[in-house]
Design an enzyme around this catalytic site. Structure first.
Site, PDB file in Angstrom:
ATOM      1  N   LYS A   1      38.461   3.913   9.615  1.00  0.00           N
ATOM      2  CA  LYS A   1      38.848   2.538   9.409  1.00  0.00           C
ATOM      3  C   LYS A   1      40.202   2.666   8.523  1.00  0.00           C
ATOM      4  O   LYS A   1      40.396   3.290   7.742  1.00  0.00           O
ATOM      5  CB  LYS A   1      37.922   2.007   8.275  1.00  0.00           C
ATOM      6  CG  LYS A   1      37.841   0.123   8.575  1.00  0.00           C
ATOM      7  CD  LYS A   1      36.580  -0.060   7.545  1.00  0.00           C
ATOM      8  CE  LYS A   1      36.746  -1.709   7.626  1.00  0.00           C
ATOM      9  NZ  LYS A   1      35.187  -2.117   7.104  1.00  0.00           N
TER      10      LYS A   1
ATOM     11  N   GLU B   1      28.610  -0.604  12.268  1.00  0.00           N
ATOM     12  CA  GLU B   1      29.643   0.106  11.256  1.00  0.00           C
ATOM     13  C   GLU B   1      28.509   0.383  10.119  1.00  0.00           C
ATOM     14  O   GLU B   1      27.740  -0.412   9.444  1.00  0.00           O
ATOM     15  CB  GLU B   1      30.590  -0.830  10.494  1.00  0.00           C
ATOM     16  CG  GLU B   1      31.085  -0.394   9.326  1.00  0.00           C
ATOM     17  CD  GLU B   1      32.028  -1.610   8.679  1.00  0.00           C
ATOM     18  OE1 GLU B   1      32.992  -1.329   8.140  1.00  0.00           O
ATOM     19  OE2 GLU B   1      31.906  -2.929   9.023  1.00  0.00           O
TER      20      GLU B   1
ATOM     21  N   CYS C   1      35.640  -3.030  12.458  1.00  0.00           N
ATOM     22  CA  CYS C   1      35.523  -4.377  11.631  1.00  0.00           C
ATOM     23  C   CYS C   1      36.727  -4.902  11.081  1.00  0.00           C
ATOM     24  O   CYS C   1      37.548  -5.587  12.171  1.00  0.00           O
ATOM     25  CB  CYS C   1      34.453  -4.000  10.283  1.00  0.00           C
ATOM     26  SG  CYS C   1      33.802  -5.903   9.778  1.00  0.00           S
TER      27      CYS C   1
END
EC number: 6.3.5.1
Length: 552
Positions: free
Chosen positions: A113, A45, A149
């Site tokens: 995200k 990331e 994540c």
């Protein structure tokens, strides 16, 4: 139809703001992946920018440069595997934490995200906008879903990806270390693996950034949550993982299974790597510290020797008439065992000069902590002078217990650029010294053996600012103090909860008063590596002025 897929995992160390350097690391890993016949290289990331960027990512020019770096990299890497790399993305006035996937020089996917972390040390809600849940993307024979994540800590994103055709989950992470973090991550990833029935690749960043450590420790789970790959913590790795499609879908073939050390070794590695990374990324080759003959400075000197090599560590003994011969001997013994330089600078004359200069104002008053703090601040002054003259970063040596209750002198022993043991309670300092004396690893640059003299570990701690001074003259015994602080800080317990556990009500009240009263000191303290879930700074943010006290 092809039944094989090779994925190269780049568990690598990115530096915040070093777009060219991070891109160069990506190119090197891509070349390794190409040589190994991989179908795709995956990087963590926000790899192109480093992580966390904090408010740097709010600067439009920085984001533009980062996006341009990703585009140039993706379009350059044409004759070989696809590449997945994290970075920022701006569109329509919104800013996203994104994962870019390029193949043959073309952008084939840009995953945004969805879940933005905002607890503990994270603040992504004010930095990024939440993106829509993206579908899977195809690389050769396989459809890949990439929850970024935090997206993998909740069921919805992974379930949507599975429902829309993902055949494996590739999770790029910038997940910071704290003690026993791997167990926490594994619990969440097992959940996603079981819910979707898909293999899951957990790829994490490695390295240090300010007070945060990224420990890597990447792993791969097969359907049924069977772990088949585990990478070492705190080390860069480029590892190839082969997937095979059978009657039950894709599965990863068993691969590298590297040992996960216990919490004492991982904490020590984190503190050592934190110092090494902070010095390297800040441009310092050498460090110095005051070596008092006490346990805290001995541990910091050892961590420094392990981090950057004994030849790059200067220790300075700054005695006064209150400094015992035993402390002088212990400091010299420790420096000799570590192989570090030890200089001596006496502070008596400077202290006398300061006291003489203040005598007409102090006349009629009794000596107290004022005179003690003059000594500490003179030591800080002299150490900073050496730091300035020789370009050596000054390390501070206060443990979490002292930092917690303010048992340290602002502009004195708190002066410096970095504190390797800032998040380590005193009782853990003792145990960590014993661990280091008994253990040596190949990632340590310092010598093996009993490098911290046993008498330093066994003697009662003292600041030696007045005759026969002991820490317990001012503080509860450290085993009591640390237990109370852990309750107040780590667990946010009420005073009544601690009293119910058997602690003296007045002692609990004293510790709470000291904790709240020293917030302003911590605000000005040097950074240090986060190894617990409640490190002072981003994990625990209290007002400097606070009149509330727990009367329960």
């Amino acid at each position: 139809m092809t039944d094989k897929f090779r994925l190269t995992l780049g568990q690598l160390n990115a530096t915040v703001g070093d777009l060219a350097g991070n891109a160069a690391k990506a190119r090197e890993a891509w070349a390794e992946a190409k040589a190994a016949g991989a179908d795709m290289l995956a990087l963590p990331e926000m790899f192109i920018t480093g992580y966390q960027t904090q408010d740097l990512v709010l600067k439009p020019a920085f984001v533009e440069d980062a996006m341009a770096a990703v585009k140039a990299l993706g379009e350059e890497l044409v004759d070989g595997p696809a590449i997945g790399i994290g970075g920022p993305y701006v569109e329509g006035g919104n800013r996203y934490n994104a994962y870019y996937v390029y193949q043959h020089g073309k952008l084939v996917a840009r995953v945004l995200k969805h879940h933005l972390p905002y607890k503990q040390l994270f603040d992504e809600l004010r930095l990024f906008d939440s993106g829509p849940v993206s579908g899977p993307y195809r690389i050769g024979p396989i459809r890949i879903g990439s929850p970024i994540c935090e997206d993998s800590w909740y069921p919805d994103v992974a379930e949507t990806l599975a429902e829309t055709g993902a055949e494996i989950l590739l999770v790029p992470n910038g997940s910071p270390y704290h003690r026993n973090k791997l167990d926490l991550r594994m619990g969440h990833m097992v959940g996603r693996c079981v819910e979707t029935g898909l293999p899951l690749v957990y790829l994490n960043l490695v390295g240090g950034q300010d007070d945060q450590l990224y420990d890597g420790a990447s792993f791969v789970l097969n359907p049924g949550a069977k772990k088949v790959v585990q990478l070492a913590p705190f080390q860069e790795r480029v590892v190839h993982v082969d997937f095979t499609r059978g009657p039950d879908g894709w599965q990863a073939e068993p691969g590298v299974m590297e040992t996960q050390p216990d919490e004492w070794e991982q904490d020590y590695n984190a503190m050592m790597l934190g110092l090494r990374e902070y010095a390297r990324k800040s441009g310092f080759r050498k460090v110095l510290l005051g070596l008092s003959g006490g346990i805290d400075s001995a541990l910091v000197a050892t961590i420094a020797a392990d981090a950057i090599g004994p030849e790059n560590v200067r220790c300075v003994m700054l005695p006064s008439e209150y400094t015992s011969q035993a402390s002088l001997d212990d400091a010299a013994d420790c420096a000799t065992r570590l192989g570090v330089r030890l200089d001596t600078v006496k502070i008596d004359g400077a202290r006398d000069a300061v006291e003489d200069a203040l005598a007409h104002l102090m006349e009629g008053t009794k000596p107290d902590t004022t005179e003690e703090n003059i000594q500490s601040r003179l030591r800080g002054l002299m150490l900073m002078a050496i730091s300035n003259k020789f370009g050596e970063m000054l390390l501070t040596t206060g443990n979490k217990s002292e930092v917690g209750v303010g048992y340290a002198t602002i502009y004195g022993d708190m002066a410096g650029g970095y504190n390797p043991i800032k998040d380590l309670y005193k009782t853990r300092v003792f145990e960590t010294c014993r661990w280091r004396n008994a253990n040596h690893r190949d990632w340590m640059m310092g010598p093996a053996g009993e490098v911290i003299p046993p008498q330093i570990i066994s003697k009662p701690p003292s600041a030696e600012l007045r005759p026969n001074q002991k820490d317990q003259d001012s503080l509860p015994p450290y085993e009591v103090l640390d237990a109370i602080l852990e309750g107040l800080v780590e667990k946010d317990l009420a005073r009544k909860d601690l009293v119910a556990q058997g602690f003296d009500p007045e002692v609990v009240k004293q510790v709470e008063r000291l904790l709240y009263g020293s917030e302003w000191k911590r605000y000005q303290a040097a950074p240090g590596p986060r190894i617990s879930t409640k490190a002072f700074w981003l994990d625990r943010r209290y007002p400097l002025v606070n009149r509330w006290r727990d009367d329960s």
